[in-house]
Motif scaffolding. Structure first.
Motif, PDB file in Angstrom:
ATOM      1  N   LEU A 103       9.506  -2.746  -2.721  1.00 38.08           N
ATOM      2  CA  LEU A 103       8.197  -3.396  -3.472  1.00 38.08           C
ATOM      3  C   LEU A 103       7.041  -3.863  -2.581  1.00 38.08           C
ATOM      4  O   LEU A 103       5.864  -4.226  -2.113  1.00 38.08           O
ATOM      5  N   GLY A 104       7.739  -4.415  -1.316  1.00 34.80           N
ATOM      6  CA  GLY A 104       6.591  -5.947  -0.555  1.00 34.80           C
ATOM      7  C   GLY A 104       6.520  -4.902   0.621  1.00 34.80           C
ATOM      8  O   GLY A 104       4.349  -4.677   0.856  1.00 34.80           O
ATOM      9  N   LEU A 105       6.439  -3.294   0.931  1.00 33.08           N
ATOM     10  CA  LEU A 105       5.839  -2.314   1.579  1.00 33.08           C
ATOM     11  C   LEU A 105       4.628  -2.013   0.677  1.00 33.08           C
ATOM     12  O   LEU A 105       3.352  -1.348   0.563  1.00 33.08           O
ATOM     13  N   ALA A 106       5.223  -1.591  -0.766  1.00 34.27           N
ATOM     14  CA  ALA A 106       3.970  -1.228  -1.934  1.00 34.27           C
ATOM     15  C   ALA A 106       2.905  -2.442  -2.015  1.00 34.27           C
ATOM     16  O   ALA A 106       1.427  -1.735  -1.729  1.00 34.27           O
ATOM     17  N   PHE A 107       3.386  -3.411  -1.567  1.00 38.76           N
ATOM     18  CA  PHE A 107       2.197  -4.848  -1.538  1.00 38.76           C
ATOM     19  C   PHE A 107       1.446  -4.594  -0.277  1.00 38.76           C
ATOM     20  O   PHE A 107       0.308  -4.460  -0.559  1.00 38.76           O
ATOM     21  N   LEU A 108       1.548  -4.114   0.550  1.00 39.16           N
ATOM     22  CA  LEU A 108       1.217  -4.020   1.755  1.00 39.16           C
ATOM     23  C   LEU A 108       0.481  -2.687   2.027  1.00 39.16           C
ATOM     24  O   LEU A 108      -0.791  -2.431   3.023  1.00 39.16           O
ATOM     25  N   GLY A 109       0.631  -1.928   1.315  1.00 38.24           N
ATOM     26  CA  GLY A 109      -0.212  -0.776   1.273  1.00 38.24           C
ATOM     27  C   GLY A 109      -0.994  -1.029  -0.077  1.00 38.24           C
ATOM     28  O   GLY A 109      -2.591  -0.313   0.820  1.00 38.24           O
ATOM     29  N   ALA A 110      -0.701  -1.880  -0.685  1.00 42.84           N
ATOM     30  CA  ALA A 110      -1.587  -1.875  -1.339  1.00 42.84           C
ATOM     31  C   ALA A 110      -3.274  -2.667  -1.056  1.00 42.84           C
ATOM     32  O   ALA A 110      -4.854  -2.831  -1.088  1.00 42.84           O
ATOM     33  N   LYS A 111      -2.487  -3.338   0.092  1.00 38.47           N
ATOM     34  CA  LYS A 111      -3.740  -4.743   1.010  1.00 38.47           C
ATOM     35  C   LYS A 111      -3.735  -3.720   1.642  1.00 38.47           C
ATOM     36  O   LYS A 111      -5.447  -3.862   1.732  1.00 38.47           O
ATOM     37  N   GLY A 112      -3.748  -2.620   2.357  1.00 44.06           N
ATOM     38  CA  GLY A 112      -4.524  -2.344   3.364  1.00 44.06           C
ATOM     39  C   GLY A 112      -5.499  -1.397   2.823  1.00 44.06           C
ATOM     40  O   GLY A 112      -6.458  -1.091   2.987  1.00 44.06           O
TER      41      GLY A 112
END
Lengths: 211, 92
Positions: A103-112
């Motif tokens: 879920l944290g990685l998904a957040f970073l993906g969306a942020k990117g």
């Protein structure tokens, strides 16, 4: 076999308490770290209100909102991992930690993806487009600073969760204190990253959308 | 194992639901309130969400007084920072 407390602690209770005190002291420094940046935000918004708030309207509300749901859910998952460990449902702990990291990685993906759009639209100080006013420059500077530093903290948190998942997989269930202490420390750090975002979201995404 | 799971999952899920609802409230208020009122309301909602996370996810509800004081130290000194900075700015 009962676990012994590690020196300099005399009892397991004392050790457990000290571990928690330690992480909370660290979290206090993190609150002040982000707090200082938020204070800058508060002053910038107070002194350039209309331009600042107008610039905030260009932030991508739906990515920010989706990211908020992702982080809150990840906090739930991490909390579940701690409770499962505490109540002996140990098989669930590693999968839950991995899920939270995902879920944290998904957040970073969306942020990117959001950063990519922001750069393309010129939403950075001196980038042309809608960032011509002083207040606008202040808003976007703070946006990049606050979300960037938060993303770095989140990345560290993901690393901590993945490391912890590996350690939990390798540590015997009999080493109860070591397991729960490590889990508690990582969990508290993760929840703080979530709490920071809980405040960043309204400050950066919800301004200037009303009548 | 399944029974144990449900006893853990259910109360935690209620907290999650409360957080998501509060998030929705914050989002809704952003469209309904003018800027001045909106920032105050938004921060109050954020404070409510943070309190839920701190008490129920971060286990402050079952912590010793010492831990609670330690947890409050950060926000306490941040509050001093904000008060002093704004005492300056608002009186210029």
């Amino acid at each position: 076999m009962t676990e012994l407390a590690t020196a300099p602690f005399e009892t397991q209770d004392q050790q457990r308490h000290a571990v928690r005190m330690g992480i909370w002291m660290f979290l206090a420094t993190e609150v002040l770290f982000f707090g200082a940046a938020v204070t800058v935000y508060a002053v910038a918004r107070a002194t350039h209100a209309s331009e600042f708030v107008a610039a905030a309207r260009d932030s991508r509300l739906w990515i920010g909102t989706a990211n908020s749901v992702l982080l809150v859910t990840s906090s739930l998952v991490v909390s579940l991992a701690v409770k499962c460990e505490r109540r002996g449902v140990r098989r669930a702990v590693v999968p839950l930690l991995l899920a939270a990291a995902a879920l944290g990685l998904a957040f970073l993906g969306a942020k990117g993806a959001e950063y990519d759009l922001d750069i393309r639209d010129g939403f950075w100080p001196g980038g042309g487009s809608g960032v011509t006013s002083r207040g606008g420059q202040l808003y976007w500077s703070l946006y990049w600073l606050l979300t960037g530093v938060h993303a770095v903290h989140l990345a560290i948190g993901i690393g901590a969760l993945l490391t912890l998942a590996w350690l939990m997989w390798r540590t015997s269930p009999r080493q109860e204190t070591v397991r729960i202490d490590r889990l508690q420390v990582a969990a508290l750090y993760w929840h703080l990253v979530d709490v920071v975002w809980i405040f960043l979201y309204p400050l950066l995404y919800l301004a200037g959308r009303g009548p | 194992m399944r029974r144990g799971w449900r006893r853990i999952l259910l109360p935690e899920s209620w907290i999650w639901l409360a957080l998501v609802v509060l998030l929705g409230v914050n989002l809704g208020l952003a469209f309904l309130l003018p800027s001045g009122a909106q920032i105050v309301a938004a921060l109050l909602v954020a404070l409510a969400m943070a309190s839920l996370v701190a008490l129920l996810f971060m286990d402050l509800d079952r912590a010793t007084s010492t831990l609670r004081i330690a947890a409050g130290a950060g926000p306490f000194f941040l509050a001093i920072l904000l008060v002093l900075v704004f005492a300056d700015i608002l009186t210029r």
